[in-house]
Design a protein around this motif. Structure first.
Motif, short mmCIF file in Angstrom:
data_model
loop_
_atom_site.label_atom_id
_atom_site.label_comp_id
_atom_site.label_asym_id
_atom_site.label_seq_id
_atom_site.Cartn_x
_atom_site.Cartn_y
_atom_site.Cartn_z
N PRO A 180 -11.06 -55.93 43.74
CA PRO A 180 -12.29 -55.15 43.51
C PRO A 180 -12.29 -54.31 42.24
CG PRO A 180 -11.67 -55.06 45.82
CD PRO A 180 -10.54 -55.74 45.10
N CYS A 183 -14.15 -55.80 39.29
CA CYS A 183 -15.60 -56.00 39.32
C CYS A 183 -16.29 -55.37 38.11
CB CYS A 183 -16.18 -55.39 40.60
SG CYS A 183 -15.79 -56.32 42.09
N LEU A 198 -13.69 -62.77 45.59
CA LEU A 198 -13.83 -61.51 46.30
C LEU A 198 -14.15 -61.75 47.78
CD1 LEU A 198 -13.68 -58.60 45.13
CD2 LEU A 198 -16.18 -58.60 45.14
N GLN A 202 -17.17 -57.58 50.35
CA GLN A 202 -17.12 -56.76 49.14
C GLN A 202 -18.01 -57.31 48.02
OE1 GLN A 202 -12.86 -56.77 48.51
NE2 GLN A 202 -12.63 -54.79 49.51
N LEU A 205 -20.61 -55.46 45.71
CA LEU A 205 -20.24 -54.73 44.50
C LEU A 205 -20.81 -55.40 43.25
CD1 LEU A 205 -16.48 -53.99 45.29
CD2 LEU A 205 -18.34 -52.33 45.23
#
Length: 277
Positions: A180, A183, A198, A202, A205
């Motif tokens: 993450p 990102c 991912l 999540q 995001l």
């Protein structure tokens, strides 16, 4: 036929090659070498390589030849027990070949060599923490080679590498728990790789990412109930994909119904002379 095959048969000093002056007339008679094709005396590396590939038992005697192309070719086929001195050879090509063949415990220091090709060779052989010096190397190919091999737990150290190709490999291999943080990578192609790996919970995001390729990848993978936010995406392809996936879930179909028109009754203005009294 290549340009290499057409080039004149000259030795490493530029002199014409004469087979009668060579000590390998016996193997020449057996067809195991040929002037202009496969010749240890030729200045062209490919011809030297052809000679050594069919006469490997002769490689050891050429490890100290004055021409570096011959030493490099010989290092490819010579006994590994004869290669250690070549780690100090003045030519990087020779050191690189020795680095590729010697046991890893003999080549750890080569990751600090002055020549990029030698450091790449070392990075392609070393493992674990022996690769740590490579992640700060000035040559991106050394860093890239290391990132492809290093343990996943070390990859967070490289996720902010200045080269996007290196970071892309980090995104491909890094542990999902650390993914993450990538990102927000400045390169959209890196973020797209992040979107491909991912965890589903999540992906939100990246649902409003500035690059349509990233959002499209999100639209392909994210849970259907999260797709509602993409029904108003600026890109038609993403809107269509979101509608297509949502339509397959009856419980979400109401999100696709057009909003009912809202009618408002306007109060009349008593001061307007056009209004009936």
């Amino acid at each position: 036929m290549t340009d290499d095959d057409l080039a004149a048969a000259l030795d490493w000093k530029g002199r014409p090659i004469r087979c009668r002056e060579c000590g390998h007339q016996a193997i020449n008679a057996m067809g195991l070498c040929a002037k202009g094709k496969a010749c240890i005396r030729d200045r062209r590396a490919r011809r030297v390589e052809r000679f050594l590939s069919v006469n490997r038992e002769l490689a050891d005697q050429y490890l100290d030849h004055p021409y570096f192309e011959v030493r490099a070719g010989a290092a490819r086929y010579a006994s590994v027990f004869r290669l250690a001195p070549l780690l100090d050879d003045p030519e990087g090509e020779v050191r690189a070949m020795a680095t590729l063949r010697l046991p890893t415990d003999r080549i750890r220091h080569m990751i600090h060599d002055e020549e990029t090709d030698v450091r790449i060779a070392a990075a392609s052989r070393l493992t674990g923490r022996d690769l740590l010096p490579a992640i700060e190397d000035q040559a991106y190919m050394v860093r890239l080679t290391a990132v492809r091999r290093m343990p996943a737990e070390l990859l967070p150290l490289v996720r902010h590498d200045p080269d996007p190709e290196v970071r892309a490999w980090v995104a491909r291999r890094i542990d999902l728990r650390a993914l993450p943080d990538m990102c927000f990578d400045p390169d959209p192609l890196v973020r797209r790789l992040v979107a491909e790996r991912l965890p589903l919970d999540q992906l939100r995001l990246l649902i409003a990412d500035s690059d349509f390729r990233v959002r499209f990848t999100v639209a392909e993978r994210i849970a259907e109930e999260e797709l509602v936010a993409l029904l108003d995406d600026p890109e038609a392809a993403i809107r269509d994909l979101a509608r297509e996936r949502i339509a397959q879930v009856p419980q979400l179909a109401h999100h696709l119904e057009p909003a009912p028109a809202i009618l408002r009754l306007l109060e009349s203005d008593p001061s307007d002379p056009k209004e009936p009294q």
